[in-house]
Design an enzyme around this catalytic site. Structure first.
Site, PDB file in Angstrom:
ATOM      1  N   GLU A 249      -4.964   3.153   6.027  1.00  0.00           N
ATOM      2  CA  GLU A 249      -4.192   2.733   4.586  1.00  0.00           C
ATOM      3  C   GLU A 249      -5.428   4.373   3.764  1.00  0.00           C
ATOM      4  OE1 GLU A 249      -5.343  -0.977   2.919  1.00  0.00           O
ATOM      5  OE2 GLU A 249      -6.273  -0.274   1.755  1.00  0.00           O
TER       6      GLU A 249
ATOM      7  N   SER B 123     -10.699  -1.070   3.196  1.00  0.00           N
ATOM      8  CA  SER B 123      -9.781  -0.931   4.972  1.00  0.00           C
ATOM      9  C   SER B 123      -9.630   0.557   4.920  1.00  0.00           C
ATOM     10  CB  SER B 123      -8.714  -2.058   4.644  1.00  0.00           C
ATOM     11  OG  SER B 123      -9.809  -2.419   4.278  1.00  0.00           O
TER      12      SER B 123
ATOM     13  N   ARG C 211       1.224  -1.455   0.093  1.00  0.00           N
ATOM     14  CA  ARG C 211       0.066  -0.164   0.091  1.00  0.00           C
ATOM     15  C   ARG C 211       0.944   1.484  -0.126  1.00  0.00           C
ATOM     16  NH1 ARG C 211      -2.570  -3.738  -1.007  1.00  0.00           N
ATOM     17  NH2 ARG C 211      -4.451  -4.405  -0.002  1.00  0.00           N
TER      18      ARG C 211
HETATM   19  C1  LIG Z   1     -15.768  -1.355  -0.935  1.00  0.00           C
HETATM   20  C2  LIG Z   1     -14.582  -1.040  -0.931  1.00  0.00           C
HETATM   21  C3  LIG Z   1     -13.567  -1.786  -1.414  1.00  0.00           C
HETATM   22  C4  LIG Z   1     -12.730  -1.897  -1.711  1.00  0.00           C
HETATM   23  N1  LIG Z   1     -11.692  -2.614  -1.500  1.00  0.00           N
HETATM   24  C5  LIG Z   1     -10.534  -2.708  -1.651  1.00  0.00           C
HETATM   25  C6  LIG Z   1      -9.348  -3.873  -1.964  1.00  0.00           C
HETATM   26  O1  LIG Z   1      -9.499  -4.961  -1.953  1.00  0.00           O
HETATM   27  N2  LIG Z   1      -8.228  -3.554  -2.126  1.00  0.00           N
HETATM   28  C7  LIG Z   1      -7.265  -2.095  -1.833  1.00  0.00           C
HETATM   29  O2  LIG Z   1      -6.475  -1.267  -2.459  1.00  0.00           O
HETATM   30  N3  LIG Z   1      -8.204  -0.413  -2.264  1.00  0.00           N
HETATM   31  C8  LIG Z   1      -9.419  -1.221  -1.868  1.00  0.00           C
HETATM   32  N4  LIG Z   1     -10.660   0.019  -1.734  1.00  0.00           N
HETATM   33  C9  LIG Z   1      -9.675   1.269  -1.711  1.00  0.00           C
HETATM   34  C10 LIG Z   1     -10.027   1.885  -2.984  1.00  0.00           C
HETATM   35  O3  LIG Z   1     -11.701   1.775  -3.642  1.00  0.00           O
HETATM   36  C11 LIG Z   1      -9.039   1.848  -3.506  1.00  0.00           C
HETATM   37  O4  LIG Z   1      -7.405   1.844  -2.212  1.00  0.00           O
HETATM   38  C12 LIG Z   1      -8.637   2.197  -5.188  1.00  0.00           C
HETATM   39  O5  LIG Z   1      -7.584   2.013  -5.594  1.00  0.00           O
HETATM   40  C13 LIG Z   1      -8.813   3.814  -4.759  1.00  0.00           C
HETATM   41  O6  LIG Z   1      -8.676   4.941  -6.166  1.00  0.00           O
HETATM   42  P1  LIG Z   1      -9.860   6.001  -5.998  1.00  0.00           P
HETATM   43  O7  LIG Z   1      -9.832   6.740  -7.550  1.00  0.00           O
HETATM   44  O8  LIG Z   1     -11.201   5.897  -5.505  1.00  0.00           O
HETATM   45  O9  LIG Z   1      -9.042   6.981  -5.357  1.00  0.00           O
HETATM   46  P2  LIG Z   1      -9.505   7.969  -4.216  1.00  0.00           P
HETATM   47  O10 LIG Z   1      -9.792   7.546  -3.106  1.00  0.00           O
HETATM   48  O11 LIG Z   1     -10.025   8.916  -5.692  1.00  0.00           O
HETATM   49  O12 LIG Z   1      -7.739   8.856  -3.948  1.00  0.00           O
HETATM   50  C14 LIG Z   1      -6.752   8.137  -2.867  1.00  0.00           C
HETATM   51  C15 LIG Z   1      -5.698   8.636  -3.105  1.00  0.00           C
HETATM   52  O13 LIG Z   1      -5.121   8.873  -4.407  1.00  0.00           O
HETATM   53  C16 LIG Z   1      -4.957  10.030  -4.579  1.00  0.00           C
HETATM   54  N5  LIG Z   1      -4.765   9.941  -5.627  1.00  0.00           N
HETATM   55  C17 LIG Z   1      -5.751   9.328  -6.714  1.00  0.00           C
HETATM   56  N6  LIG Z   1      -5.674   9.586  -8.231  1.00  0.00           N
HETATM   57  C18 LIG Z   1      -4.313   9.943  -8.317  1.00  0.00           C
HETATM   58  C19 LIG Z   1      -3.339  10.410  -9.643  1.00  0.00           C
HETATM   59  N7  LIG Z   1      -3.750  10.085 -10.801  1.00  0.00           N
HETATM   60  N8  LIG Z   1      -2.414  10.655  -9.520  1.00  0.00           N
HETATM   61  C20 LIG Z   1      -1.856  10.646  -8.442  1.00  0.00           C
HETATM   62  N9  LIG Z   1      -2.813  10.975  -7.119  1.00  0.00           N
HETATM   63  C21 LIG Z   1      -3.858  10.281  -7.173  1.00  0.00           C
HETATM   64  C22 LIG Z   1      -5.325  10.472  -3.844  1.00  0.00           C
HETATM   65  O14 LIG Z   1      -4.647  12.244  -3.958  1.00  0.00           O
HETATM   66  C23 LIG Z   1      -5.609  10.211  -3.009  1.00  0.00           C
HETATM   67  O15 LIG Z   1      -4.062  10.663  -1.785  1.00  0.00           O
HETATM   68  C24 LIG Z   1     -11.776  -0.572  -1.505  1.00  0.00           C
HETATM   69  C25 LIG Z   1     -12.654   0.823  -1.366  1.00  0.00           C
HETATM   70  C26 LIG Z   1     -14.310   1.007  -1.230  1.00  0.00           C
HETATM   71  C27 LIG Z   1     -15.087   1.507  -1.098  1.00  0.00           C
END
Ligand SMILES: Cc1cc2nc3c(=O)[nH]c(=O)nc-3n(C[C@H](O)[C@H](O)[C@H](O)COP(=O)(O)OP(=O)(O)OC[C@H]3O[C@@H](n4cnc5c(N)ncnc54)[C@H](O)[C@@H]3O)c2cc1C
Length: 313
Positions: A305, A223, A172
């Site tokens: 996380e 998480s 992570r």
């Molecule tokens: C129901 C559920 C289940 C999940 N299961 C998992 C799992 O199994 N494993 C896991 O790892 N995660 C899981 N997650 C967490 C999440 O979905 C992941 O971490 C996902 O990859 C986040 O992506 P996002 O685009 O939504 O990022 P965001 O939430 O929009 O952003 C997260 C961070 O990334 C940064 N960011 C986003 N895009 C960029 C970019 N293009 N350039 C630079 N920085 C950027 C943002 O500034 C922020 O700090 C889960 C979430 C939910 C709600």
């Protein structure tokens, strides 16, 4: 704060952020911009830098807790979606915009009989967000499939290509988490040819595992905490297996505990759910309570996380 204004077509003001997050929590952004292609993203970041306006990169908002006070800066939502598949020897390269959803990537891969992304099924959010946090599940993570990442560096306003090694992926963790000047524009993933039926079966298995273990139908951000290292838990518990953050929280008797509209899930103690009207402070207080209890009972420091978007001033 001194009034700062940037000249950007499509710039919106005073936009509520809660609906852009899976937690459905958070105040308003002073400025909000949707970057639908690379050029727009680069322009928005460059202008913010030039005007010394704080900016925040938003992907799918699925790993994010936004402050109810909102954000007195520019939120740039990454929306450059789209992917291209190319064959290279026995492997396949998938080039995709940072705003492409993981669900689009995995369904496209499955349709084309490409293996490597199956574990992402059920993870919301964008490719950029997944690379930023080295998202993972079922023993796999982004580091296993990323070949290179196209980055815009807000420090020197240059576009750069980061190799897998440059990304410094760890559990992570990535270089992008450490250096907020690095904005992920797109990436190339490397997948392998597989049997379509096998790929689909694997996805079904992973999805049903998820449904068994995780709360469904609630607003949450996945998480909340990273799992502690094996070294930390094995020393403390004299066990030869890893103990997850969820197990530690459960052993503190905190499953089901709620503060305001936020609750530690009964199904999975590492999930905090929004019962409907949770505030930023409700979730924050639950997080603080968990950290305090786990620290005093086990001497282990849990680390979030999920990411925060807090008031910059
Ligand atoms: C129901 C559920 C289940 C999940 N299961 C998992 C799992 O199994 N494993 C896991 O790892 N995660 C899981 N997650 C967490 C999440 O979905 C992941 O971490 C996902 O990859 C986040 O992506 P996002 O685009 O939504 O990022 P965001 O939430 O929009 O952003 C997260 C961070 O990334 C940064 N960011 C986003 N895009 C960029 C970019 N293009 N350039 C630079 N920085 C950027 C943002 O500034 C922020 O700090 C889960 C979430 C939910 C709600």
């Amino acid at each position: 704060m001194e009034e700062k204004k940037i000249a950007l077509n499509g710039l919106k003001e005073d936009i509520p952020l809660a609906k852009f997050t899976s937690f459905n929590i958070g105040g308003r952004a002073k400025y909000f911009f949707e970057g639908n292609n690379k050029r727009e993203i680069i322009k928005a970041v460059s202008l913010a830098k030039q005007e010394d306006l704080p900016f925040f990169i938003l992907g799918g908002g699925s790993n994010l807790l936004v402050d109810d006070k909102g954000y007195q800066g520019l939120v740039i939502k990454i929306q450059n979606s789209g992917l291209k598949i190319q064959k290279e020897n026995s492997n396949f390269k998938v080039a995709a915009g940072a705003g492409t959803s993981l669900s689009l990537l995995v369904s496209n891969a499955a349709e084309n009989g490409l293996s490597g992304l199956e574990w992402t099924v059920g993870i919301p959010g964008t490719l950029g967000g997944a690379i930023y946090g080295n998202a993972g599940a079922f023993g796999k993570s982004m580091k296993d499939i990323v070949k290179e990442v196209e980055v815009f560096d807000a420090k020197d306003l240059q576009v750069k290509i980061y190799s897998l090694e440059d990304c410094r992926f760890d559990y992570r963790e990535s270089i992008f988490k450490k250096d907020k000047n690095l904005i992920i524009l797109s990436a190339v993933l490397e997948l392998k040819k597989g049997e379509k039926k096998e790929i689909e079966n694997k996805m079904k298995r992973y999805l049903s595992e998820r449904k068994k273990k995780q709360p469904m139908g609630f607003a949450c951000a996945g998480s909340v905490f990273k799992n502690p290292s094996f070294a930390q838990t094995s020393r403390r518990f004299m066990t030869d297996r890893e103990l997850s953050a969820g197990e530690l929280i459960e052993r503190c008797g905190l499953k089901g505990r709620s503060i305001g509209g936020a609750k530690i899930s009964e199904k999975h103690a590492n999930f905090i759910i929004n019962l409907g009207k949770a505030k930023f402070s409700d979730v924050r207080r639950l997080i603080d309570l968990i950290k305090k209890r786990v620290r005093s009972k086990f001497g282990i420091e849990l680390e979030e996380e999920l990411q925060y978007l807090e008031h910059p001033l």
